[in-house]
Design a protein around this motif. Structure first.
Motif, PDB file in Angstrom:
ATOM      1  N   ARG A  37       6.139   4.644   5.326  1.00 52.11           N
ATOM      2  CA  ARG A  37       5.216   5.203   4.338  1.00 52.11           C
ATOM      3  C   ARG A  37       5.079   6.696   4.547  1.00 52.11           C
TER       4      ARG A  37
ATOM      5  N   ARG B  68       1.977 -10.198   7.400  1.00 48.42           N
ATOM      6  CA  ARG B  68       1.676  -9.083   6.496  1.00 48.42           C
ATOM      7  C   ARG B  68       2.633  -7.936   6.807  1.00 48.42           C
TER       8      ARG B  68
ATOM      9  N   GLY C  54       4.788  -4.490   5.707  1.00 45.52           N
ATOM     10  CA  GLY C  54       4.952  -3.343   4.824  1.00 45.52           C
ATOM     11  C   GLY C  54       6.266  -2.632   5.054  1.00 45.52           C
ATOM     12  N   ARG C  55       6.341  -1.854   6.145  1.00 44.57           N
ATOM     13  CA  ARG C  55       7.488  -0.964   6.394  1.00 44.57           C
ATOM     14  C   ARG C  55       8.838  -1.668   6.442  1.00 44.57           C
TER      15      ARG C  55
ATOM     16  N   MET D 166       2.891  -8.028  11.879  1.00 44.77           N
ATOM     17  CA  MET D 166       3.254  -6.953  10.962  1.00 44.77           C
ATOM     18  C   MET D 166       4.696  -6.532  11.296  1.00 44.77           C
ATOM     19  N   THR D 167       5.143  -5.442  10.708  1.00 43.60           N
ATOM     20  CA  THR D 167       6.541  -5.024  10.886  1.00 43.60           C
ATOM     21  C   THR D 167       7.029  -5.061  12.338  1.00 43.60           C
TER      22      THR D 167
ATOM     23  N   VAL E 166      -6.183  -6.885   2.545  1.00 45.10           N
ATOM     24  CA  VAL E 166      -6.029  -6.938   4.005  1.00 45.10           C
ATOM     25  C   VAL E 166      -6.810  -5.846   4.733  1.00 45.10           C
TER      26      VAL E 166
ATOM     27  N   LYS F 262       0.835  -1.211   0.000  1.00 50.98           N
ATOM     28  CA  LYS F 262       0.000   0.000   0.000  1.00 50.98           C
ATOM     29  C   LYS F 262       0.867   1.258   0.000  1.00 50.98           C
TER      30      LYS F 262
HETATM   31  C1  LIG Z   1      -0.479  -1.672   6.507  1.00 53.30           C
HETATM   32  C2  LIG Z   1      -0.929  -2.996   6.979  1.00 53.30           C
HETATM   33  C3  LIG Z   1      -0.010  -4.004   7.303  1.00 53.30           C
HETATM   34  C4  LIG Z   1       1.494  -3.787   7.248  1.00 53.30           C
HETATM   35  O1  LIG Z   1       1.891  -2.909   8.257  1.00 53.30           O
HETATM   36  P1  LIG Z   1       3.447  -2.585   8.550  1.00 53.30           P
HETATM   37  O2  LIG Z   1       3.431  -2.088   9.931  1.00 53.30           O
HETATM   38  O3  LIG Z   1       3.865  -1.581   7.527  1.00 53.30           O
HETATM   39  O4  LIG Z   1       4.193  -3.865   8.411  1.00 53.30           O
HETATM   40  C5  LIG Z   1      -0.500  -5.233   7.705  1.00 53.30           C
HETATM   41  N1  LIG Z   1      -1.824  -5.481   7.796  1.00 53.30           N
HETATM   42  C6  LIG Z   1      -2.745  -4.543   7.494  1.00 53.30           C
HETATM   43  C7  LIG Z   1      -4.185  -4.887   7.622  1.00 53.30           C
HETATM   44  C8  LIG Z   1      -2.330  -3.273   7.075  1.00 53.30           C
HETATM   45  O5  LIG Z   1      -3.252  -2.338   6.799  1.00 53.30           O
END
Ligand SMILES: *Cc1c(COP(=O)(O)O)cnc(C)c1O
Length: 242
Positions: A239, A230, A232-233, A214-215, A81, A35
């Motif tokens: 971001r 999941r 991202g960062r 997550m991260t 997600v 995202k």
């Molecule tokens: C953005 C997001 C993530 C990833 O988050 P990070 O902290 O960047 O790893 C995981 N799950 C959902 C539902 C998200 O919206």
């Protein structure tokens, strides 16, 4: 740090967490949550072998997914997600192969109807609110193990969802609260894993997937049984706020 370095580091951290928990790292799939990042960046991550990508907004995915798919050398799997508004459900079934954020019976029925209409099968996860945070999407699952009313209500909804055609319920998803110490997230992951085991037992179904981590907390989530993380960062960097 480049994206390739980041992916390498995360894979090592997943392996280390698996070793601590006596798990096989092959059970854990890394989903790159792309995202806010453009198609070029996704293609770069795909060129390092990542095949699973996650998006949280349909509007953004609508432009990005076709553009990435058209240019990728290998087939990618797209995971939704984020929370889905009813009017966007149709786009979700055409863009994504898996949805982690089925958070109401109503949404599940809607997706089921669309899949039947389009002659496809969609993999879904049921999003559970196990932490009790109010501002959270997900089925109300706080204290399902001690509160009969909560359990009965949840079990009835799950039973109806399992009977829906066109969608295949693969497991559960949760978002841990934002905490100062990563250890504070552990009870939420443990609770999701226990809830999943309880549902497997009750309905005699497989429910192989637990989407959690997550991260900031994925190593702990993997120790507690996550099969889908999941991230991202840690892959793409911070971001920019939109
Ligand atoms: C953005 C997001 C993530 C990833 O988050 P990070 O902290 O960047 O790893 C995981 N799950 C959902 C539902 C998200 O919206």
């Amino acid at each position: 740090m480049t994206i390739a370095d980041n992916i390498q580091r995360i894979q090592e951290a997943i392996e280390a967490a698996c070793a601590r928990a006596g798990r096989n790292p092959a059970e854990v799939t890394l989903i790159a949550v792309s995202k806010t990042h453009p198609a070029e960046v996704v293609l770069e991550a795909a060129s390092f072998g990542l095949q699973h990508f996650g998006e949280n907004r349909v509007e953004e995915a609508e432009l990005k997914i076709p553009s990435v798919n058209a240019r990728s050398n290998c087939p990618l799997t797209w995971h939704m997600v984020g929370h889905i508004q009813s009017r966007k459900a149709r786009d979700v079934t055409s863009l994504f192969q898996q949805v982690h954020s089925v958070d109401t019976l109503k949404l599940a029925s809607k997706l089921s109807g669309l899949c039947m209409e389009q002659g496809k099968q969609l993999r879904v996860l049921l999003e559970m609110n196990v932490s009790g945070e109010e501002a959270k999407y997900g089925f109300q699952a706080t204290s399902w193990d001690t509160n009969h009313a909560v359990r009965d209500h949840l079990w009835r909804e799950v039973e109806q969802i399992l009977a829906l055609p066109g969608i295949e319920v693969r497991g559960l998803m949760t978002m841990a609260p934002i905490v100062e110490q990563v250890e504070q997230a552990r009870p939420v992951f443990t609770a999701l894993a226990r809830l999943c085991a309880d549902l497997r037992q009750s309905f005699q179904i497989e429910l192989p997937d637990l989407s959690m981590g997550m991260t900031d907390d994925y190593p702990v989530a993997v120790e507690e049984g996550a099969t889908l993380v999941r991230i991202g960062r840690a892959i793409f960097g911070e971001r920019e706020h939109k």
